[in-house]
Design a protein around this motif. Structure first.
Motif, mmCIF file in Angstrom:
data_model
loop_
_atom_site.group_PDB
_atom_site.id
_atom_site.type_symbol
_atom_site.label_atom_id
_atom_site.label_comp_id
_atom_site.label_asym_id
_atom_site.label_seq_id
_atom_site.Cartn_x
_atom_site.Cartn_y
_atom_site.Cartn_z
ATOM 1 N N CYS A 242 7.979 5.489 1.493
ATOM 2 C CA CYS A 242 6.689 5.509 2.174
ATOM 3 C C CYS A 242 5.598 4.878 1.317
ATOM 4 O O CYS A 242 5.678 4.834 0.098
ATOM 5 C CB CYS A 242 6.325 6.952 2.515
ATOM 6 S SG CYS A 242 4.922 7.085 3.627
ATOM 7 N N SER A 243 4.576 4.415 2.003
ATOM 8 C CA SER A 243 3.390 3.881 1.319
ATOM 9 C C SER A 243 2.468 5.032 0.908
ATOM 10 O O SER A 243 2.814 6.208 1.085
ATOM 11 C CB SER A 243 2.674 2.919 2.260
ATOM 12 O OG SER A 243 2.305 3.616 3.427
ATOM 13 N N ARG B 182 -5.527 -0.036 -15.142
ATOM 14 C CA ARG B 182 -4.246 0.640 -15.397
ATOM 15 C C ARG B 182 -3.279 -0.378 -15.993
ATOM 16 O O ARG B 182 -3.231 -1.532 -15.530
ATOM 17 C CB ARG B 182 -3.722 1.175 -14.063
ATOM 18 C CG ARG B 182 -2.349 1.786 -14.099
ATOM 19 C CD ARG B 182 -1.879 2.186 -12.694
ATOM 20 N NE ARG B 182 -2.431 3.452 -12.252
ATOM 21 C CZ ARG B 182 -2.250 3.967 -11.041
ATOM 22 N NH1 ARG B 182 -1.524 3.321 -10.148
ATOM 23 N NH2 ARG B 182 -2.778 5.119 -10.707
ATOM 24 N N LEU C 258 -6.443 8.772 -6.135
ATOM 25 C CA LEU C 258 -7.673 8.033 -5.835
ATOM 26 C C LEU C 258 -8.621 8.749 -4.857
ATOM 27 O O LEU C 258 -9.786 9.005 -5.193
ATOM 28 C CB LEU C 258 -7.332 6.638 -5.274
ATOM 29 C CG LEU C 258 -8.567 5.807 -4.908
ATOM 30 C CD1 LEU C 258 -9.258 5.244 -6.132
ATOM 31 C CD2 LEU C 258 -8.209 4.671 -3.963
ATOM 32 N N THR D 49 9.632 6.095 -2.457
ATOM 33 C CA THR D 49 8.308 5.453 -2.435
ATOM 34 C C THR D 49 8.431 3.939 -2.343
ATOM 35 O O THR D 49 9.413 3.353 -2.817
ATOM 36 C CB THR D 49 7.525 5.819 -3.718
ATOM 37 O OG1 THR D 49 6.368 4.995 -3.810
ATOM 38 C CG2 THR D 49 8.351 5.617 -4.982
ATOM 39 N N VAL E 85 1.369 7.941 -11.367
ATOM 40 C CA VAL E 85 1.646 6.739 -12.173
ATOM 41 C C VAL E 85 0.940 6.810 -13.537
ATOM 42 O O VAL E 85 1.554 6.538 -14.578
ATOM 43 C CB VAL E 85 1.192 5.472 -11.401
ATOM 44 C CG1 VAL E 85 1.287 4.233 -12.275
ATOM 45 C CG2 VAL E 85 2.016 5.303 -10.134
ATOM 46 N N ASP E 86 -0.335 7.190 -13.547
ATOM 47 C CA ASP E 86 -1.078 7.215 -14.818
ATOM 48 C C ASP E 86 -0.449 8.171 -15.823
ATOM 49 O O ASP E 86 -0.386 7.884 -17.016
ATOM 50 C CB ASP E 86 -2.544 7.604 -14.578
ATOM 51 C CG ASP E 86 -3.307 6.515 -13.830
ATOM 52 O OD1 ASP E 86 -2.990 5.336 -14.024
ATOM 53 O OD2 ASP E 86 -4.203 6.864 -13.036
HETATM 54 O O1 DAU Z 1 2.729 3.903 -2.834
HETATM 55 C C1 DAU Z 1 3.179 5.201 -2.947
HETATM 56 C C2 DAU Z 1 2.664 5.826 -4.213
HETATM 57 O O2 DAU Z 1 1.269 6.037 -4.039
HETATM 58 C C3 DAU Z 1 3.369 7.129 -4.548
HETATM 59 O O3 DAU Z 1 4.715 6.867 -4.829
HETATM 60 C C4 DAU Z 1 2.707 7.822 -5.749
HETATM 61 O O4 DAU Z 1 3.305 9.086 -5.962
HETATM 62 C C5 DAU Z 1 1.234 8.000 -5.448
HETATM 63 O O5 DAU Z 1 0.580 8.578 -6.557
HETATM 64 C C6 DAU Z 1 0.589 6.667 -5.090
HETATM 65 O O6 DAU Z 1 0.531 5.786 -6.253
HETATM 66 P P1 DAU Z 1 -0.765 4.915 -6.592
HETATM 67 O O7 DAU Z 1 -0.745 4.580 -8.018
HETATM 68 O O8 DAU Z 1 -0.924 3.808 -5.608
HETATM 69 O O9 DAU Z 1 -1.909 6.024 -6.246
HETATM 70 P P2 DAU Z 1 -3.258 6.443 -7.012
HETATM 71 O O10 DAU Z 1 -3.991 7.371 -6.085
HETATM 72 O O11 DAU Z 1 -3.000 6.896 -8.393
HETATM 73 O O12 DAU Z 1 -4.060 5.075 -7.088
HETATM 74 C C7 DAU Z 1 -4.364 4.320 -5.942
HETATM 75 C C8 DAU Z 1 -5.066 3.057 -6.384
HETATM 76 O O13 DAU Z 1 -6.368 3.412 -6.904
HETATM 77 C C9 DAU Z 1 -4.366 2.322 -7.505
HETATM 78 O O14 DAU Z 1 -4.518 0.930 -7.319
HETATM 79 C C10 DAU Z 1 -5.117 2.753 -8.773
HETATM 80 C C11 DAU Z 1 -6.531 2.987 -8.264
HETATM 81 N N1 DAU Z 1 -7.303 4.051 -8.956
HETATM 82 C C12 DAU Z 1 -6.726 5.281 -9.069
HETATM 83 C C13 DAU Z 1 -7.389 6.307 -9.714
HETATM 84 C C14 DAU Z 1 -6.767 7.663 -9.860
HETATM 85 C C15 DAU Z 1 -8.581 3.795 -9.436
HETATM 86 O O15 DAU Z 1 -9.108 2.688 -9.296
HETATM 87 N N2 DAU Z 1 -9.238 4.810 -10.067
HETATM 88 C C16 DAU Z 1 -8.695 6.054 -10.251
HETATM 89 O O16 DAU Z 1 -9.357 6.930 -10.869
#
Ligand code: DAU
Ligand code: NAD
Length: 339
Positions: free
Chosen positions: A180-181, A276, A193, A125, A87-88
């Motif tokens: 999927c989640s 974000r 994360l 997703t 997403v980022d």
């Molecule tokens: O829900 C499914 C999705 O989950 C997938 O479709 C995506 O491909 C996958 O990347 C994931 O998306 P998220 O944006 O939920 O995942 P991410 O690991 O980037 O972030 C999880 C949560 O953590 C989100 O609320 C943002 C937060 N975060 C993330 C990062 C990288 C932080 O607080 N700090 C960080 O450095």
């Protein structure tokens, strides 16, 4: 049975390759992957030793490459994992998300139409349902929740899903979609994360939590996702969407604290950083359909899965240290440097 798995050098795709080789000793598997920053051939090393597995480097949006591969191999089933998934990154540079996630899906389905196929499965997703409010724990995403999108990533995945259903209705392509989640487990790229927090904590670096860390995600161990897709391929109904999730909602901050605790690192490493843009508040899947129709239930509880995952990152430090020593440094500086 010959299956094309696209994006198999990435996190979930690689876990799916391993799962299918183990569960179906009579299937041949071809992996098509462009080896972007997120693809890692090292991950697939164990599969490379198997003569039922073949790796092909190529872009799913490259019509010539894809059509030639279909002509040569004669696939029965296609499972499309290939995507830009972070997403980022989509907020910084949306264009490649549209190309890979939408046009790539179109090219694959055009090839399916031309060469014939028993099933095209799109790995989708829950982000296509937008988000849920934090103060309504009674609400969940079902398969009939309206499609909406917060980020260029989710908009590209939603567009792909719409296209998949249009190819089903217009051309009769035998499709299924799963939504999927959030997945966690071995081989997840350290921009996401959980692996990012593990890698930073082990290096005693700051743990950058967006906003107040109160956003909620619904976590599923990656092998449970793989088993759900396998079930959908074999027993799912053509033209249907299946949500996949295990009712495991967690606040981001609680996950980060849990990682600190398991690694015996101080919570003072946590740094609250600028949120974000357009940050989705809460994801929560209602998995009733896949449970009732296909008998799927998750088998790995979060308490066990997160320990297994952290232990995997502890035991496989070469895998992720290789990644974070390269261009990842530039990415990290750009995203987190002045945050
Ligand atoms: O829900 C499914 C999705 O989950 C997938 O479709 C995506 O491909 C996958 O990347 C994931 O998306 P998220 O944006 O939920 O995942 P991410 O690991 O980037 O972030 C999880 C949560 O953590 C989100 O609320 C943002 C937060 N975060 C993330 C990062 C990288 C932080 O607080 N700090 C960080 O450095
Ligand atoms: P990932 O970023 O780890 O891996 C993506 C893979 O696709 C990489 O190997 C990459 O090289 C390959 N790829 C990218 N562009 C390509 C192209 N043009 N042609 C061929 N290959 C290309 O992603 P992931 O987390 O494993 O996600 C896989 C799929 O699952 C994606 O479609 C994603 O939207 C979906 N999904 C992910 C999650 C999650 O939590 N990670 C949850 C639900 C759905």
């Amino acid at each position: 049975m010959k299956i094309l798995i696209t994006g198999g050098a990435g996190f979930i795709g690689a876990n799916f390759v391993f799962y299918m080789l183990k569960e179906h000793p009579d299937y041949d598997i071809v992996c098509l992957d462009a080896l972007t920053y997120a693809g890692n051939l090292e991950t697939l090393e164990p599969a490379m030793k198997n003569d039922r597995f073949k790796f092909v480097k190529g872009d799913v949006a490259d019509r010539e490459v894809v059509f030639k591969l279909f002509e040569e191999e004669g696939f029965n089933v296609v499972v499309n994992f290939a995507a830009e998934s972070h997403v980022d990154r989509s907020i910084e540079d949306p264009g490649i998300f549209l190309k890979t996630n939408i046009l790539g899906t179109q090219v694959l389905m055009d090839a399916c139409n031309k060469y014939g196929i028993d099933r095209f499965h799109q790995v989708g997703t829950d982000e296509v349902y937008g988000d849920l409010p934090l103060d309504r724990p009674d609400l969940f995403f079902t398969e009939t929740t309206p499609i909406t999108a917060s980020s260029p990533y989710s908009a590209s995945k939603a567009s792909a899903d719409l296209l998949v259903m249009a190819y089903h209705r217009t051309y009769g392509l035998p499709v299924t979609i799963s939504r999927c989640s959030n997945n966690y487990g071995p081989y997840q790229f350290p921009e996401k994360l959980i692996p990012l927090m593990i890698a930073n904590a082990l290096a005693d670096k700051e743990l950058p939590v967006y906003g107040e860390g109160l956003n909620v995600r619904d976590w599923l161990y990656v092998e449970d996702h793989c088993r759900a897709i396998d079930l959908i391929l074999h027993e799912g109904k053509v033209g249907e969407v299946y949500n996949i999730g295990g009712h495991n909602e967690m606040k981001n901050i609680d996950i980060v604290k849990l990682i600190c605790k398991y690694l015996d690192k101080p919570e003072t490493l946590i740094k609250y950083v600028t949120d974000r843009k357009g940050h989705d508040l809460r994801y929560a899947i209602d998995p009733t359909k896949i449970h009732e129709e296909l008998g799927w239930l998750p088998t790995t509880m979060f308490a066990d899965g997160i320990k297994k995952t952290i232990d995997w990152y502890l035991d496989n430090q070469d895998w992720w240290k290789n990644i974070i020593s390269g261009e990842y440094q530039e990415y990290y500086e750009k995203m987190y440097g002045n945050r």
